[in-house]
Design a protein around this motif. Sequence first.
Motif, PDB file in Angstrom:
ATOM      1  N   ILE A  99      -3.558  -0.891   9.303  1.00 34.01           N
ATOM      2  CA  ILE A  99      -2.777   0.335   9.131  1.00 34.01           C
ATOM      3  C   ILE A  99      -3.021   0.946   7.765  1.00 34.01           C
ATOM      4  CG2 ILE A  99      -0.747  -0.984   8.375  1.00 34.01           C
ATOM      5  CD1 ILE A  99       0.990   1.182   9.773  1.00 34.01           C
ATOM      6  N   ILE A 100      -3.087   2.270   7.739  1.00 31.32           N
ATOM      7  CA  ILE A 100      -3.202   3.027   6.485  1.00 31.32           C
ATOM      8  C   ILE A 100      -2.023   3.994   6.431  1.00 31.32           C
ATOM      9  CG2 ILE A 100      -4.615   4.578   5.091  1.00 31.32           C
ATOM     10  CD1 ILE A 100      -7.069   3.552   6.649  1.00 31.32           C
ATOM     11  N   VAL A 101      -1.278   3.945   5.345  1.00 29.81           N
ATOM     12  CA  VAL A 101      -0.066   4.748   5.196  1.00 29.81           C
ATOM     13  C   VAL A 101      -0.332   5.957   4.317  1.00 29.81           C
ATOM     14  CG1 VAL A 101       2.328   4.765   4.359  1.00 29.81           C
ATOM     15  CG2 VAL A 101       1.399   2.716   5.484  1.00 29.81           C
ATOM     16  N   SER A 102       0.171   7.106   4.758  1.00 30.73           N
ATOM     17  CA  SER A 102       0.180   8.314   3.942  1.00 30.73           C
ATOM     18  C   SER A 102       1.636   8.693   3.706  1.00 30.73           C
ATOM     19  CB  SER A 102      -0.558   9.458   4.643  1.00 30.73           C
ATOM     20  OG  SER A 102      -0.503  10.639   3.868  1.00 30.73           O
ATOM     21  N   SER A 103       2.078   8.565   2.475  1.00 29.04           N
ATOM     22  CA  SER A 103       3.482   8.792   2.141  1.00 29.04           C
ATOM     23  C   SER A 103       3.717  10.228   1.687  1.00 29.04           C
ATOM     24  CB  SER A 103       3.904   7.841   1.017  1.00 29.04           C
ATOM     25  OG  SER A 103       5.173   8.181   0.498  1.00 29.04           O
ATOM     26  N   HIS A 104       4.935  10.701   1.897  1.00 27.87           N
ATOM     27  CA  HIS A 104       5.345  11.966   1.291  1.00 27.87           C
ATOM     28  C   HIS A 104       5.247  11.802  -0.223  1.00 27.87           C
ATOM     29  CE1 HIS A 104       7.815  15.340   0.014  1.00 27.87           C
ATOM     30  NE2 HIS A 104       7.831  15.795   1.259  1.00 27.87           N
ATOM     31  N   PRO A 105       4.670  12.767  -0.936  1.00 27.40           N
ATOM     32  CA  PRO A 105       4.483  12.617  -2.390  1.00 27.40           C
ATOM     33  C   PRO A 105       5.771  12.353  -3.166  1.00 27.40           C
ATOM     34  CG  PRO A 105       3.226  14.488  -1.562  1.00 27.40           C
ATOM     35  CD  PRO A 105       4.083  14.027  -0.431  1.00 27.40           C
ATOM     36  N   ALA A 106       6.903  12.874  -2.663  1.00 27.18           N
ATOM     37  CA  ALA A 106       8.158  12.731  -3.399  1.00 27.18           C
ATOM     38  C   ALA A 106       8.727  11.318  -3.351  1.00 27.18           C
ATOM     39  CB  ALA A 106       9.195  13.729  -2.863  1.00 27.18           C
ATOM     40  N   SER A 107       8.171  10.466  -2.484  1.00 26.27           N
ATOM     41  CA  SER A 107       8.637   9.072  -2.424  1.00 26.27           C
ATOM     42  C   SER A 107       7.475   8.089  -2.559  1.00 26.27           C
ATOM     43  CB  SER A 107       9.378   8.822  -1.107  1.00 26.27           C
ATOM     44  OG  SER A 107       8.584   9.187   0.002  1.00 26.27           O
ATOM     45  N   LEU A 108       6.360   8.567  -3.102  1.00 24.92           N
ATOM     46  CA  LEU A 108       5.129   7.774  -3.160  1.00 24.92           C
ATOM     47  C   LEU A 108       5.293   6.475  -3.936  1.00 24.92           C
ATOM     48  CD1 LEU A 108       2.080   7.520  -2.596  1.00 24.92           C
ATOM     49  CD2 LEU A 108       1.680   8.799  -4.709  1.00 24.92           C
ATOM     50  N   ASN A 109       5.918   6.536  -5.094  1.00 23.46           N
ATOM     51  CA  ASN A 109       6.023   5.337  -5.930  1.00 23.46           C
ATOM     52  C   ASN A 109       6.770   4.213  -5.213  1.00 23.46           C
ATOM     53  OD1 ASN A 109       4.656   6.600  -8.012  1.00 23.46           O
ATOM     54  ND2 ASN A 109       6.523   7.310  -9.022  1.00 23.46           N
ATOM     55  N   SER A 110       7.828   4.572  -4.492  1.00 27.02           N
ATOM     56  CA  SER A 110       8.620   3.565  -3.780  1.00 27.02           C
ATOM     57  C   SER A 110       7.797   2.917  -2.676  1.00 27.02           C
ATOM     58  CB  SER A 110       9.870   4.210  -3.184  1.00 27.02           C
ATOM     59  OG  SER A 110      10.684   4.762  -4.199  1.00 27.02           O
ATOM     60  N   VAL A 111       7.028   3.722  -1.960  1.00 29.10           N
ATOM     61  CA  VAL A 111       6.235   3.187  -0.847  1.00 29.10           C
ATOM     62  C   VAL A 111       5.075   2.342  -1.371  1.00 29.10           C
ATOM     63  CG1 VAL A 111       4.954   3.741   1.247  1.00 29.10           C
ATOM     64  CG2 VAL A 111       6.898   5.148   0.602  1.00 29.10           C
ATOM     65  N   VAL A 112       4.418   2.797  -2.418  1.00 28.25           N
ATOM     66  CA  VAL A 112       3.319   2.020  -3.006  1.00 28.25           C
ATOM     67  C   VAL A 112       3.833   0.660  -3.465  1.00 28.25           C
ATOM     68  CG1 VAL A 112       1.754   1.861  -4.988  1.00 28.25           C
ATOM     69  CG2 VAL A 112       1.897   3.992  -3.684  1.00 28.25           C
ATOM     70  N   TYR A 113       4.987   0.664  -4.125  1.00 30.23           N
ATOM     71  CA  TYR A 113       5.569  -0.586  -4.622  1.00 30.23           C
ATOM     72  C   TYR A 113       5.869  -1.540  -3.468  1.00 30.23           C
ATOM     73  CZ  TYR A 113       8.903  -3.750  -6.894  1.00 30.23           C
ATOM     74  OH  TYR A 113       9.557  -4.856  -7.371  1.00 30.23           O
ATOM     75  N   SER A 114       6.462  -1.013  -2.394  1.00 31.20           N
ATOM     76  CA  SER A 114       6.802  -1.873  -1.252  1.00 31.20           C
ATOM     77  C   SER A 114       5.539  -2.439  -0.600  1.00 31.20           C
ATOM     78  CB  SER A 114       7.636  -1.101  -0.232  1.00 31.20           C
ATOM     79  OG  SER A 114       6.883  -0.085   0.406  1.00 31.20           O
ATOM     80  N   ILE A 115       4.515  -1.624  -0.471  1.00 32.24           N
ATOM     81  CA  ILE A 115       3.280  -2.088   0.175  1.00 32.24           C
ATOM     82  C   ILE A 115       2.559  -3.114  -0.697  1.00 32.24           C
ATOM     83  CG2 ILE A 115       0.956  -1.331   0.874  1.00 32.24           C
ATOM     84  CD1 ILE A 115       2.262   1.087   2.168  1.00 32.24           C
ATOM     85  N   ASP A 116       2.633  -2.965  -1.990  1.00 27.23           N
ATOM     86  CA  ASP A 116       2.074  -3.997  -2.876  1.00 27.23           C
ATOM     87  C   ASP A 116       2.750  -5.342  -2.605  1.00 27.23           C
ATOM     88  OD1 ASP A 116       0.296  -2.288  -4.076  1.00 27.23           O
ATOM     89  OD2 ASP A 116       1.523  -1.920  -5.862  1.00 27.23           O
ATOM     90  N   LEU A 117       4.055  -5.320  -2.417  1.00 23.48           N
ATOM     91  CA  LEU A 117       4.797  -6.558  -2.131  1.00 23.48           C
ATOM     92  C   LEU A 117       4.442  -7.103  -0.749  1.00 23.48           C
ATOM     93  CD1 LEU A 117       8.302  -5.547  -3.558  1.00 23.48           C
ATOM     94  CD2 LEU A 117       6.665  -7.135  -4.580  1.00 23.48           C
ATOM     95  N   PHE A 118       4.291  -6.199   0.227  1.00 24.81           N
ATOM     96  CA  PHE A 118       3.891  -6.640   1.563  1.00 24.81           C
ATOM     97  C   PHE A 118       2.507  -7.293   1.517  1.00 24.81           C
ATOM     98  CE2 PHE A 118       6.398  -2.811   3.479  1.00 24.81           C
ATOM     99  CZ  PHE A 118       7.594  -3.426   3.150  1.00 24.81           C
TER     100      PHE A 118
END
Length: 453
Positions: free
Chosen positions: A131-150
């Motif tokens: 899977i490849i995720v494309s996040s809304h820019p306004a919440s990018l940092n939160s999603v990147v952080y969570s995916i790093d943990l995953f």
Amino acid sequence: MSTTIQAMVEKSKKAQKEFENNFGQEEVDQIIKDITKLVYDRAEEFAKMIHEETGMGVYEDKVKKHLGKSKIMWKGLKGRKSMGIIERDEEKGTVTFAKPVGVVASLSPVTNPVVTAMNNIVNAIKGKNSIIVSSHPASLNSVVYSIDLFNDILSSYNAPENLVQIIKEPSIEKTNELMAACDVVVATGGHAMVKAAYGSGRPSYGVGQGNVQCIVDRDADLNEAVKTIIKGRIFDNGIICSGEQTSILPAEMYNEAIEIFKENDVYYVEDDEEKAKLTELLFPEGHLNKKMVGQPAKDIAAEVGIDVPEDTVMLLIKGDKEDKEDLLRKEKIFPVNVAYSYDDLDEAIDIAQTNLAIEGIGHSVSVHSHNEENIEKIAAAVKVSRVIVNAACSLTVGGSFTNGLEPTTTLGCGTWGNNSISENFYFKHLLNTTKIAYLLEDVEVPTDEEFWA
């Protein structure tokens, strides 16, 4: 295609093949459990980060959202076969095998960034997809952080690198390229995003627009129904698409209901001037005011000079049944609800269906009733995919311990809502299947005369 997206897709395909060939059901399920448990354990951290990054919603509700959705996702996925033989039907002589779809493109919204990423990632992994995720820019940092943990969890199981990726510098162009290059798209977000997904040329699962109509039947516990409507509407300051948008009330119970709303910190708007001011604020030139999304009720009122008590949690506006094009009939992604009165159930259904025809057709309706005949009459009449009974729609429509709906953050709305499914999206939608059809022995095939007799 940009070199960035091309490289990500190539890495994703390689990782998916390796994952498919080397991981079994038990290990995959353990990975999913660990990912959902991480979201549960870090609910406060994610809630704080998202609230600070987006400026939307309510921190405490975001904590509840991450706690609840992580639990219900694991409940919905554990113990369910998603690879190899998943069904044998001796009577029909068929055997069904589940196989991956390949590379999944996941579009994640600003309103529910981490739980949506989690949802799509564990559903993809369940079927041994990448899977490849494309996040809304306004919440990018939160999603990147969570995916790093995953990915730390995936690494601990020696899962292939790049099984889960995220576009670090998202743009509309890159997202469009990703959708066109992957095997399937899961789009959770606004109308434009979903439309782009369906126009990508790839199989896609999207969501329809919300505008949940809430009908209160005459036999309902009015006090309980009102409190439940408020609970559902104000959750995370109304940013969830499945939040209650209206309160459609029996005419003889209307005034009593309004008093119950007021007793529960709701400000009732019946003055025409106040209503006009709020309409213009929330829908300037007929369009949703994004600056008001997820903002507190008292702040929304203050924007137009309406003085409300400090503890006001929701604005309840008296609806106009005669104005069929009233902007307040549209979806409202803030703690605002519109009240209507009805004389009989047919009128209640008509009010709901009129509003849904403006926005939200195919999504969901909420009913407060103990009359099964009335509940089923409503369900048969309204063009929605889900009817939630005696519960807060925003808290249960995506799956709950108290109903049988599949856990999800992606709510299919059928062809009514220009979607490919009219149910909750879950892991089965990210599986291909192969079916063996054995020859049925000793079957008596009727003659044409016998068959058509």
